[in-house]
Scaffold this active site. Sequence first.
Site, PDB file in Angstrom:
ATOM      1  N   ASP A 234      51.375 -31.283  23.825  1.00  0.00           N
ATOM      2  CA  ASP A 234      51.824 -31.134  22.439  1.00  0.00           C
ATOM      3  C   ASP A 234      51.930 -32.519  21.817  1.00  0.00           C
ATOM      4  OD1 ASP A 234      53.163 -29.187  20.365  1.00  0.00           O
ATOM      5  OD2 ASP A 234      54.429 -30.978  20.442  1.00  0.00           O
ATOM      6  N   ASN A 242      51.981 -34.657   8.994  1.00  0.00           N
ATOM      7  CA  ASN A 242      51.421 -33.919   7.856  1.00  0.00           C
ATOM      8  C   ASN A 242      52.255 -34.119   6.606  1.00  0.00           C
ATOM      9  OD1 ASN A 242      49.137 -32.797   9.064  1.00  0.00           O
ATOM     10  ND2 ASN A 242      50.288 -31.064   9.892  1.00  0.00           N
ATOM     11  N   ASP A 251      44.555 -34.005  10.363  1.00  0.00           N
ATOM     12  CA  ASP A 251      43.258 -33.621  10.947  1.00  0.00           C
ATOM     13  C   ASP A 251      42.634 -34.786  11.702  1.00  0.00           C
ATOM     14  OD1 ASP A 251      43.586 -31.153   9.843  1.00  0.00           O
ATOM     15  OD2 ASP A 251      42.233 -31.491   8.143  1.00  0.00           O
ATOM     16  N   GLU A 277      48.829 -28.083  16.993  1.00  0.00           N
ATOM     17  CA  GLU A 277      48.767 -29.392  17.639  1.00  0.00           C
ATOM     18  C   GLU A 277      48.912 -29.287  19.155  1.00  0.00           C
ATOM     19  OE1 GLU A 277      53.142 -28.758  16.592  1.00  0.00           O
ATOM     20  OE2 GLU A 277      51.156 -28.213  15.823  1.00  0.00           O
TER      21      GLU A 277
END
Length: 356
Positions: A234, A242, A251, A277
């Site tokens: 993770d 973000n 991204d 993620e």
Amino acid sequence: MAVYSYLMVWAATLLGIRIGYFEPDTPHWLLFGATLAANLVFFLIIRSGRSERWTDPSLTVPQMMVGIILITALLHYSRELRGAMIAIYFMAMTFGVFALSRQRMILMSGFVLLCFCGLEAWEWQQAPATKILSISFGHTSILLLGLLWFVYVGGHIRNLQQRNQQQRASLRAQQRHLEQINVQLQDAMARLEDVAIRDALTGLFNRRHFMERIDEEIARAERSGRPLHLALIDLDHFKQINDSHGHQAGDQVLRTFAETARQALRRSDLLARYGGEEFVVLFTDGEAEDIRQVLERLRQALSRHRFNGPPAFSVTLSAGVASWHQNDTADTLIHRADEALYRAKHNGRNQLVAVD
């Protein structure tokens, strides 16, 4: 074919001289020797490859002209055989039936008529007492009719050849087109297959494909007893990335992790995007300590990477590793790896936690 034909006509000429059908002073050595020498020159030119640069690489027209000149000379020395000897012109014309267009056949027919009429005119001038107008006219008419037939048939055969060549060219073009379509279909099928098993953003295997593969690998491990390990990874604080830097930066982080993981992991390791993620790695070879070293190498490589801001930032990862045991299923193995991942995040993130 030309040499064989000349030798056959030469033998017939020698026989004609012996039985009195040709003039005894017929210079057959000169006539046939010069003709065969000319054909030797044609042969050498063709074999050398020089004629390939010309529109008539087989030198059909020059070979026919040499034969027509020889036949015209023989007609001069023939006696009562002239009517029969005219047919030898048609032997020369046969060489052009399969090679020359109708226009060239007309030109060659004109050359034959020119040679024969020139011979008749010269003989009428030199020895008019030996000539009979009706016979000369009859010979010329027969020759003209025969040449017209050759022009018609030769043109018809040439048209058939061209039509056959066009059909073959069309078939070859269709075959090439079908081959191109087949290649395109294969490429499209390969792309569709790749799309079905790959994650569009990272290029890694997707979750569905991974779940198919893990069942296969567990079945293989049950048969062979080889070790099997699974790691859930993770990316730490990904939602903050973000929120602070935008989804494009997020991204880019995912793509960078995928590339870093491809370089750090081994070729035998199965890497996939598990969702969001989260990523999953199936290790089909190696002991637990080996797996830990591989994942540690990946963790350090990602943490050293600097992403452009503003401001610049770095990303860390947390990972949980579980080892497969007999009677483990894909769900139980993933569940234990997920518990190890939870412990890694609970303990402060940016670390690895392994469970048996």
